[in-house]
Design a protein around this motif. Structure first.
Motif, PDB file in Angstrom:
ATOM      1  N   SER A 176     -15.544  17.228 -11.706  1.00 35.18           N
ATOM      2  CA  SER A 176     -15.227  15.841 -11.296  1.00 35.18           C
ATOM      3  C   SER A 176     -15.194  14.791 -12.384  1.00 35.18           C
TER       4      SER A 176
ATOM      5  N   LEU B 126     -11.241  15.635 -13.366  1.00 28.20           N
ATOM      6  CA  LEU B 126     -10.532  14.941 -12.172  1.00 28.20           C
ATOM      7  C   LEU B 126     -10.211  13.443 -12.429  1.00 28.20           C
TER       8      LEU B 126
ATOM      9  N   GLU C  79      -8.016  13.025 -15.688  1.00 27.43           N
ATOM     10  CA  GLU C  79      -6.788  13.098 -15.537  1.00 27.43           C
ATOM     11  C   GLU C  79      -6.257  11.936 -14.430  1.00 27.43           C
ATOM     12  N   ARG C  80      -6.838  11.335 -13.525  1.00 29.16           N
ATOM     13  CA  ARG C  80      -6.416  10.089 -12.895  1.00 29.16           C
ATOM     14  C   ARG C  80      -6.407   9.020 -13.874  1.00 29.16           C
TER      15      ARG C  80
END
Length: 136
Positions: free
Chosen positions: A40, A43, A46-47
């Motif tokens: 999590s 992610l 990365e965003r």
């Protein structure tokens, strides 16, 4: 009184379940929770990174068209066809009689000088019908 999550209905006694749960299942579940938390976080990072890149691209108005200028090859009377690079077209096949003539015909129909193109048919077919087609 047995509760809703009683394991005795499945043939395991309460003490046997506790003996299996504590050394095996609890550490496995803790590892899985840790792995999910790590994924999590990855992610999320990365965003955030992609958001920063998109904002940077929008602010700089970066366009690929300005970076690359493609020019078509022009006919040069002095150089003739040598202005065109040599091209090798390889057509791999294996028992494909339906597309044999179609793919070779498409390769032969390319608009490229004939002395600057090499067409190779790489055929490992074992079907005797295809050998007859090749000989035509």
């Amino acid at each position: 009184m047995e509760g809703f999550y009683s394991v005795t209905g499945y043939g395991l006694s309460g003490t046997m379940w506790e003996e299996v749960r504590e050394p095996l299942i609890v550490p496995f579940m803790k590892a899985m929770v840790t792995m999910c938390l790590a994924m999590s976080i990855m992610l999320f990072v990365e965003r955030v990174y992609m958001g920063v890149v998109i904002v940077f691209v929008k602010l700089m108005k970066y366009k690929l068209d300005k970076r690359y200028k493609w020019e078509s090859i022009k006919e040069d009377l002095e150089m003739g066809n040598s202005a065109y690079p040599m091209v090798l077209v390889q057509i791999p096949m294996y028992n494909e009689k339906e597309v044999y003539q179609l793919s070779i015909g498409a390769a032969c129909g390319l608009s490229w000088p004939s002395n600057r193109i090499i067409i190779q048919v790489l055929d490992d077919s074992t079907d005797p019908l295809i050998k007859v087609i090749k000989e035509q």
